[in-house]
Design a protein around this motif. Structure first.
Motif, mmCIF file in Angstrom:
data_model
loop_
_atom_site.group_PDB
_atom_site.id
_atom_site.type_symbol
_atom_site.label_atom_id
_atom_site.label_comp_id
_atom_site.label_asym_id
_atom_site.label_seq_id
_atom_site.Cartn_x
_atom_site.Cartn_y
_atom_site.Cartn_z
ATOM 1 N N UNK A 1 0.847 -1.170 0.144
ATOM 2 C CA UNK A 1 -0.074 0.161 0.018
ATOM 3 C C UNK A 1 0.906 1.266 0.023
ATOM 4 N N UNK A 2 1.243 1.675 -1.259
ATOM 5 C CA UNK A 2 1.844 2.955 -1.295
ATOM 6 C C UNK A 2 1.004 4.099 -0.932
ATOM 7 N N UNK A 3 1.329 4.855 0.045
ATOM 8 C CA UNK A 3 0.549 6.119 0.399
ATOM 9 C C UNK A 3 1.184 7.117 -0.544
ATOM 10 N N UNK A 4 0.214 7.695 -1.471
ATOM 11 C CA UNK A 4 0.461 8.793 -2.407
ATOM 12 C C UNK A 4 -0.109 9.866 -1.725
ATOM 13 N N UNK A 5 0.560 10.877 -1.303
ATOM 14 C CA UNK A 5 0.025 11.892 -0.433
ATOM 15 C C UNK A 5 0.288 13.225 -0.959
ATOM 16 N N UNK A 6 -0.258 14.241 -0.400
ATOM 17 C CA UNK A 6 0.060 15.688 -0.539
ATOM 18 C C UNK A 6 -0.216 16.412 0.861
ATOM 19 N N UNK A 7 0.908 17.022 1.318
ATOM 20 C CA UNK A 7 0.906 17.912 2.444
ATOM 21 C C UNK A 7 0.967 19.173 2.165
ATOM 22 N N UNK A 8 -0.011 19.910 2.725
ATOM 23 C CA UNK A 8 0.246 21.392 2.635
ATOM 24 C C UNK A 8 1.227 22.042 3.414
ATOM 25 N N UNK A 9 1.940 23.192 2.984
ATOM 26 C CA UNK A 9 2.984 23.751 3.642
ATOM 27 C C UNK A 9 2.404 24.671 4.792
#
Length: 296
Positions: free
Chosen positions: A35-43
Motif C-alpha cells: 500500500x503506497x501512500x501517495x500523499x499531498x501535504x500542505x505547507x
C-alpha cells in the motif's frame, strides 16, 4: 467495582483459533498487498484545534519539502522496484494529488494499481468535522478519483488516521466495502455498520515504514528483516492470512533504503506461498469464501 467503558461494537469478537481454515486462490497461504501512500501535504494548512498539522509552527518548510521528495523522486524509484518484482500497488491516496501532481496518479494507474481514499490532504484532519463536512470529503473522493483514473474507490483510510464516531457508517452508506482503519486482526473481518457491507482490510502500523523509521528507529536492513519475519510467520500459519506493507515513498524511496526493500520483494516473490495481489481482490476472495458471493 466500577464498570469500564462499553465495547463500542465496531466488530464481533472472533478468537483466531476457533475460525474454520481457508486458503487464498490457488491454495496460497498469505495474501500480500503493498500500500503506497501517495500523499499531498500542505505547507501551511488551516489549523485544526484538536491536533497540529506540523510539529513546527507553520509554515513548516522542512516537513513539507521532505515529504515532497515522494512525488518528485521517491514514487518513481519505489514503483519501478515493485513493478520489477510483480507487486501491484493498492494506493492510499490523498485525492488532492490528482490536481497537484496528476503525473504521479497517472503513473500508478497505468501500472494497474488500485486506488482508495486517504482523504483530501494528509494535513487536514477529521477531528471536529460535522456530518456535512465528512460527507463532502467522501463524495469528493469518489468523484475526483473516478474523473482522474476511471476507478470507483472501494476502500478508505482516514486522513492521517483521524476519525469521527460516524466515519465507518458513512463510508459504508456510500457503498465503500472495506476500511483500512482497524488494526485488530490478521484476516479480513466484518465491520458492524448501520447500512452497507463493510469489512476490515488488514493494514499495519507495526510494519508500516513510517513506524519502522520514525517510531522504532530501524535501519533499512532491520526494517527489511522485520518484513521478512512478518511474512514467514504469516505464511506458516494454517489459515489464510493477510500481510500489508504500507509505504511512504519519501521514506522507502530514499537511495539508502530502496535496496534492502527490494530484497524483501525478491524473497516474497520467490517463496511460492504468497498471493501477491491488491486490496480489492482480497476483499472479493474473502467474501467468496465467507458469504458465497462470487469474486468480482
Amino acid at each position: 467495582m466500577q464498570e469500564g467503558q462499553a465495547d463500542p461494537g465496531l466488530y464481533d469478537f472472533s478468537p483466531y483459533r476457533d475460525r474454520p481454515p481457508f486458503s487464498w486462490p490457488d491454495g496460497k497461504k498469505v495474501a500480500v498487498w503493498v500500500s503506497p501512500n501517495l500523499e499531498y501535504y500542505e505547507i501551511d494548512p488551516p489549523a485544526n484545534p484538536h491536533r497540529k498539522s506540523w510539529a513546527k509552527p507553520h509554515p513548516d518548510v522542512v516537513g513539507y519539502a521532505h515529504r515532497d521528495h515522494a512525488n518528485r523522486v521517491g514514487h518513481w524509484r519505489m514503483a519501478d522496484v515493485m513493478s520489477k518484482h510483480g507487486f501491484p500497488g493498492s494506493v492510499s491516496l490523498s485525492v488532492a494529488l490528482c490536481q497537484h501532481h496528476p503525473e504521479v496518479v497517472a503513473d500508478a494507474n497505468e501500472r494497474g494499481w488500485e486506488f482508495f481514499s486517504h482523504g483530501i490532504y494528509n494535513t487536514r484532519y477529521s477531528y471536529g468535522m460535522d456530518e456535512a463536512q465528512e460527507r463532502a470529503i467522501i463524495e469528493d473522493s469518489i468523484r475526483t478519483v473516478r474523473e482522474a483514473t476511471g476507478q470507483t474507490i472501494r476502500g478508505w483510510l482516514a486522513p492521517a488516521l483521524t476519525h469521527t464516531p460516524r466515519t465507518l457508517d458513512l463510508i459504508a452508506q456510500y457503498g465503500l466495502d472495506y476500511t483500512c482503519d482497524l488494526y485488530h486482526d490478521d484476516q479480513p473481518q466484518r465491520v458492524n455498520t448501520a447500512s452497507g457491507d463493510l469489512i476490515s482490510m488488514p493494514y499495519s502500523l507495526e510494519v508500516n515504514d513510517h513506524y519502522g523509521f520514525f517510531i522504532y528507529n530501524m535501519s533499512p536492513r532491520e526494517y527489511a528483516r522485520t518484513l521478512i519475519r512478518q511474512y514467514e510467520r504469516l505464511a506458516a500459519e494454517p489459515s489464510g492470512t493477510v500481510m500489508c506493507i504500507p509505504l511512504h515513498s519519501y521514506l522507502i524511496g530514499q537511495p539508502h533504503r530502496i535496496g534492502a526493500f527490494e530484497e524483501v520483494l525478491r524473497h516474497i516473490a520467490a517463496d511460492g506461498r504468497a498471493w501477491i495481489t491488491r486490496s480489492g481482490d482480497i476483499a472479493d476472495a474473502w467474501r467468496a469464501v465467507h458469504t458465497g458471493e462470487p469474486a468480482a
